[in-house]
Design an enzyme around this catalytic site. Structure first.
Site, PDB file in Angstrom:
ATOM      1  CD  GLU A 130      -2.811  -1.284   2.425  1.00 13.45           C
ATOM      2  OE1 GLU A 130      -2.674  -0.460   3.343  1.00 13.45           O
ATOM      3  OE2 GLU A 130      -3.688  -2.160   2.428  1.00 13.45           O
ATOM      4  CD  GLU A 237      -4.710  -8.077   1.916  1.00 17.69           C
ATOM      5  OE1 GLU A 237      -5.601  -7.380   2.432  1.00 17.69           O
ATOM      6  OE2 GLU A 237      -3.511  -7.775   1.951  1.00 17.69           O
TER       7      GLU A 237
HETATM    8  C1  GLA Z   1      -5.141  -4.603   4.316  1.00 14.36           C
HETATM    9  C2  GLA Z   1      -3.891  -5.354   4.751  1.00 14.36           C
HETATM   10  C3  GLA Z   1      -4.251  -6.652   5.413  1.00 14.36           C
HETATM   11  C4  GLA Z   1      -5.384  -6.497   6.377  1.00 14.36           C
HETATM   12  C5  GLA Z   1      -6.551  -5.906   5.688  1.00 14.36           C
HETATM   13  C6  GLA Z   1      -7.692  -5.909   6.655  1.00 14.36           C
HETATM   14  O1  GLA Z   1      -5.691  -5.078   3.177  1.00 14.36           O
HETATM   15  O2  GLA Z   1      -3.012  -5.630   3.697  1.00 14.36           O
HETATM   16  O3  GLA Z   1      -3.159  -7.121   6.114  1.00 14.36           O
HETATM   17  O4  GLA Z   1      -5.020  -5.690   7.460  1.00 14.36           O
HETATM   18  O5  GLA Z   1      -6.173  -4.623   5.263  1.00 14.36           O
HETATM   19  O6  GLA Z   1      -7.765  -7.097   7.392  1.00 14.36           O
END
Ligand code: GLA
Length: 325
Positions: A130, A237
């Site tokens: 990020e 994710e």
């Molecule tokens: C982001 C992070 C993850 C997690 C999500 C929420 O996407 O990369 O590690 O913290 O937020 O669970």
């Protein structure tokens, strides 16, 4: 029905984010359905390295030992991030900000300790998480990393990671990575790294999506754009919220209509993933059952969301069936 990992065995890995707790509670589901694990929190800097002279490997070790015992792959998540990172990393004894050299030295020690501990089991690391901003007018996120080190921290992190885990695939990972404006910035940044011969091997598309957006043409266009970088793509994710991000309404139970929309969205999404099975090397769900999802606490505290493939009791949902082609 055969497990997802077997269903997709000739296409890509199917993973789940776990904690020590969900690993124990959902062991049967995990062993049947998944062949890759990510620690949801346990390998984040703040958890695993709370003080300069103290590491806490307990939770991460539990997941890694389970993976070793059952021959599952792991994704390492994450080394450089602006959230859930220990504050001591950026401060001296008097609490004043340290120099970039000091941050790099500390990061190097961190990587040495963490990456070497799991080299046998972790095949892919999210090295930087990020770093790109969501706002069109800003390129890099105005984070503490950026403030102390400038944009150089990104390439530095990849070079260092490559030294400590020369056999692992190294990833840049981000959310909203399918949103065209942000996607184009991520691609520009990665091209720039590639021109400097930075060891980056993959791009992680987090995939915190919802049942309304993005549409499949946008998903397709994004996968093609990332594929043009010549890197492997991993969905890192994935969860499909029943709510649009700005919708703060609360439900006691998910309606049948919403669950059908979710099932349809998962079905169409996995159709696209299968189309791009050469480019995509793994798809990880951000949790095992709806009971353990972070979306039960975000962006609305204590609001249930039901974004995953298994319900709160661990029974497969309609969306589970829909991704079995
Ligand atoms: C982001 C992070 C993850 C997690 C999500 C929420 O996407 O990369 O590690 O913290 O937020 O669970």
């Amino acid at each position: 029905m055969i497990g997802l990992k077997d269903q997709y065995a000739d296409k890509f890995l199917i993973g789940a984010a776990v904690s020590k707790r969900s690993l124990e509670a959902c062991e049967d589901i995990i062993l049947k359905e998944f062949n890759s694990l990510t620690c949801e929190n346990a390998m984040k800097f703040g958890v695993i390295h709370p003080q300069e002279d103290r590491y806490d490997f307990e939770q991460a070790d539990a997941v890694a030992d389970f993976a070793r015992q059952h021959h599952l792959k792991m994704r390492g998540h994450t080394l450089v991030w602006h959230n859930q990172t220990s504050e001591w990393l950026f401060k001296d004894r008097e609490g004043k900000p340290v120099t970039s050299e000091c941050v790099y030295e500390r990061l190097d020690a961190h990587m040495q300790a963490v990456m070497s501990r799991y080299t046998d089991v972790i095949a892919a690391w999210d090295v930087v998480n990020e770093a790109i901003d969501d706002k069109p007018e800003d390129f890099y996120r105005n984070s503490i990393w950026y403030n102390i080190c400038g944009e150089a921290f990104i390439e530095k992190a990849f070079f260092m990671a490559n030294q400590h885990a020369p056999n692992a695939a190294l990833f840049y990972n981000d959310y909203n990575a399918l949103v065209p404006g942000k996607r184009d910035k991520i691609i520009r940044m990665i091209r720039n790294l590639q021109e400097k011969d930075v060891p980056i091997h993959g791009v992680g598309l987090q995939g915190h999506l919802n049942i309304y957006t993005p549409d499949m043409d946008t998903v397709r266009a994004s996968i093609e754009a990332y594929a043009s970088l010549g890197l492997q793509i991993q969905i890192t994710e994935l969860d499909i919220s029943l709510f649009q991000f700005d919708d703060r309404s609360v439900l006691d139970q998910p309606s049948a209509v919403l669950l059908e929309m979710q099932s349809d969205y998962y079905r169409r999404l996995f159709e696209v993933f299968r189309e791009y099975q050469r480019e995509i090397s793994s798809v990880t769900l951000w949790g095992v059952t709806d009971h353990y999802s972070w979306l039960n606490h975000f962006p609305v505290k204590n609001r249930k969301n039901w974004p995953l493939l298994f319900d709160e009791q661990g029974r497969p949902k309609m969306c589970y069936t829909s991704i079995h082609p």
